[in-house]
Design an enzyme around this catalytic site. Structure first.
Site, PDB file in Angstrom:
ATOM      1  N   THR A 209     -22.705  20.522 -48.993  1.00 15.67           N
ATOM      2  CA  THR A 209     -21.561  20.041 -48.917  1.00 15.67           C
ATOM      3  C   THR A 209     -21.167  18.858 -50.108  1.00 15.67           C
ATOM      4  OG1 THR A 209     -21.056  20.050 -46.572  1.00 15.67           O
ATOM      5  CG2 THR A 209     -20.109  18.053 -47.768  1.00 15.67           C
ATOM      6  N   ARG A 237     -16.364  26.626 -35.571  1.00 17.61           N
ATOM      7  CA  ARG A 237     -17.014  25.519 -35.508  1.00 17.61           C
ATOM      8  C   ARG A 237     -16.554  24.343 -36.474  1.00 17.61           C
ATOM      9  NH1 ARG A 237     -20.166  22.413 -39.628  1.00 17.61           N
ATOM     10  NH2 ARG A 237     -21.717  21.505 -38.520  1.00 17.61           N
ATOM     11  N   VAL A 238     -16.320  23.131 -36.082  1.00 19.91           N
ATOM     12  CA  VAL A 238     -15.772  22.057 -36.917  1.00 19.91           C
ATOM     13  C   VAL A 238     -16.975  21.096 -37.056  1.00 19.91           C
ATOM     14  CG1 VAL A 238     -14.261  20.270 -37.226  1.00 19.91           C
ATOM     15  CG2 VAL A 238     -13.601  22.455 -35.805  1.00 19.91           C
ATOM     16  N   GLY A 239     -17.243  21.042 -38.414  1.00 21.87           N
ATOM     17  CA  GLY A 239     -18.232  19.821 -38.880  1.00 21.87           C
ATOM     18  C   GLY A 239     -17.826  18.329 -38.892  1.00 21.87           C
ATOM     19  N   ASP A 240     -18.561  17.559 -39.436  1.00 22.73           N
ATOM     20  CA  ASP A 240     -18.220  16.153 -39.590  1.00 22.73           C
ATOM     21  C   ASP A 240     -17.214  15.980 -40.656  1.00 22.73           C
ATOM     22  OD1 ASP A 240     -20.513  16.902 -40.974  1.00 22.73           O
ATOM     23  OD2 ASP A 240     -20.706  14.915 -41.612  1.00 22.73           O
ATOM     24  N   THR A 260     -23.147  13.819 -45.563  1.00 24.52           N
ATOM     25  CA  THR A 260     -23.661  15.274 -45.666  1.00 24.52           C
ATOM     26  C   THR A 260     -24.855  15.527 -44.794  1.00 24.52           C
ATOM     27  OG1 THR A 260     -24.524  17.049 -47.177  1.00 24.52           O
ATOM     28  CG2 THR A 260     -24.852  14.762 -47.824  1.00 24.52           C
ATOM     29  N   GLY A 261     -25.182  16.525 -44.177  1.00 23.26           N
ATOM     30  CA  GLY A 261     -26.181  16.461 -43.290  1.00 23.26           C
ATOM     31  C   GLY A 261     -25.800  17.417 -41.882  1.00 23.26           C
TER      32      GLY A 261
HETATM   33  N1  ASP Z   1     -22.140  17.959 -42.630  1.00 21.95           N
HETATM   34  C1  ASP Z   1     -21.632  19.230 -43.026  1.00 21.95           C
HETATM   35  C2  ASP Z   1     -21.265  20.068 -41.837  1.00 21.95           C
HETATM   36  O1  ASP Z   1     -21.986  19.834 -40.718  1.00 21.95           O
HETATM   37  C3  ASP Z   1     -22.761  20.203 -43.735  1.00 21.95           C
HETATM   38  C4  ASP Z   1     -23.357  19.580 -45.099  1.00 21.95           C
HETATM   39  O2  ASP Z   1     -23.443  18.364 -45.274  1.00 21.95           O
HETATM   40  O3  ASP Z   1     -23.673  20.410 -45.799  1.00 21.95           O
HETATM   41  O4  ASP Z   1     -20.548  20.746 -41.895  1.00 21.95           O
END
Ligand code: ASP
Length: 346
Positions: A209, A237-240, A260-261
């Protein structure tokens, strides 16, 4: 003239003062740039965290990442040096990384379990706490531009999937086929529909990200994040990243944050807003606030990192993974690019 007896007048004055004081304490703090202009600027960017190790990464690949981070930093910092806004700087830096296939944002993004790309992004203005976000977009070339347009050209904060695409079209943003985002590296290495439902990503995962936080010469903060999400994610799916307060947050009263994570944990820990709250209500400096938030995400069982910046130009980049692609320009103008090193602040 007031003809009340003196003790009554004094009492009334005290009551009025007490009411005014109480009212002042209840009014939410809106910190505009003009309240405390700063001539100093700063920009911090990340290109994702993950199980990165200096031993396993070739020199060429490491150099490619460093070059890409420097390019994005240069684009964003040029905006700040020209007197541009933190929002414009964040957008410029992220747009540059969205174009680079090294990162998991727009072109080069990871694939869903169905082999398609679904993009999430958000941007937030620390002066006004206006925000724009989108999720599950498949055809918008620069999701961060759509986030900005949602913030500025609509009454809403967040659009999803078809609605987000329709709004992008209406605003005249550049649209592309979903194939445009899919690189050969992603097609061959990832995104094959797994035989079984995808498991939760482990600590070996790389989270490419991208994000940026900026402080402009007017003393305003801004934050933005753009991503393809996590590899082999279920479609929908929805991320943060696009969730205001989880992966992205900015408020002049505290800081600007991009995460990120493992997004699921950053959502549950409301990570970006936690950094801000630890500063605003707990009185912690940005480095401690950011580190404690990453510690808390780890206690929940998740890994990752944040970049955070306050109005004085203090920078924090803690992470709990082997590395985090990150770079920043300090208020004194010096540039730093790092990938591995310690997860401690800076
Ligand atoms: N945080 C992002 C997600 O879960 C992934 C990432 O940081 O690469 O969608």
């Amino acid at each position: 003239m007031c003809d009340l007896p003196i003790p009554v007048r004094v009492h009334s004055a005290l009551v009025v003062a007490a009411v005014l004081l109480g009212w002042a304490c209840l009014v939410p703090v809106t910190v505009q740039g003009q309240d405390g202009p700063s001539a100093e600027t700063a920009l911090v960017i990340h290109g994702g965290a993950g199980s990165l190790s200096a031993d396993e990464m070739s020199d060429d690949r490491e150099e490619a990442y460093r070059t890409a981070l420097r390019a994005a930093l240069r684009e964003g910092n040029a905006v700040l040096q020209d007197g541009g806004s933190a929002l414009d700087a964040v957008q410029a830096a992220i747009t540059t990384m969205e174009t680079d296939t090294l990162f998991n944002a727009a072109r080069g993004a990871v694939l869903t379990s169905e082999g398609t790309v679904e993009l999430d992004a958000a941007i937030m203005d620390g002066a006004t706490r206006n925000a724009g976000a989108l999720t599950g977009v498949k055809t918008v070339r620069h999701p961060i531009r759509l986030a900005r347009s949602i913030m500025e050209d609509s009454y809403h904060v967040m659009f999803a999937q078809d609605g987000a695409e329709a709004f992008a079209k209406q605003q005249g943003l550049e649209l592309v086929e979903n194939d445009y985002f899919i690189t050969e590296a992603r097609r061959s290495g990832q995104g094959q529909a797994p035989a079984d439902p995808p498991e939760a990503p482990g600590p070996d995962e790389k989270y490419g990200t991208v994000g940026a936080v900026a402080l402009d010469a007017g003393g305003n903060l801004a934050a933005g994040t753009s991503t393809g999400g996590i590899s082999d994610k279920e479609f929908g799916r929805v991320g943060d990243s696009p969730i205001i307060g989880a992966g992205t947050y900015a408020h002049n009263a505290s800081c600007a944050v991009s995460a990120t994570g493992q997004g699921e944990f950053f959502i549950r820990g409301v990570a970006a807003h936690s950094v801000a709250s630890r500063m605003r209500f707990g009185g912690l400096p940005v480095g401690t606030a950011a580190q404690r938030t990453i510690d808390e995400i780890e206690e929940l069982g998740g890994v990752g990192g944040v970049i955070a910046l306050d109005r004085e130009g203090n920078i924090a980049t803690p992470f709990s993974t082997g590395g985090m692609f990150r770079a920043y320009v300090d208020p004194d103008g010096s540039t730093t690019v790092r990938i591995f090193d310690t997860g401690a602040a800076k």
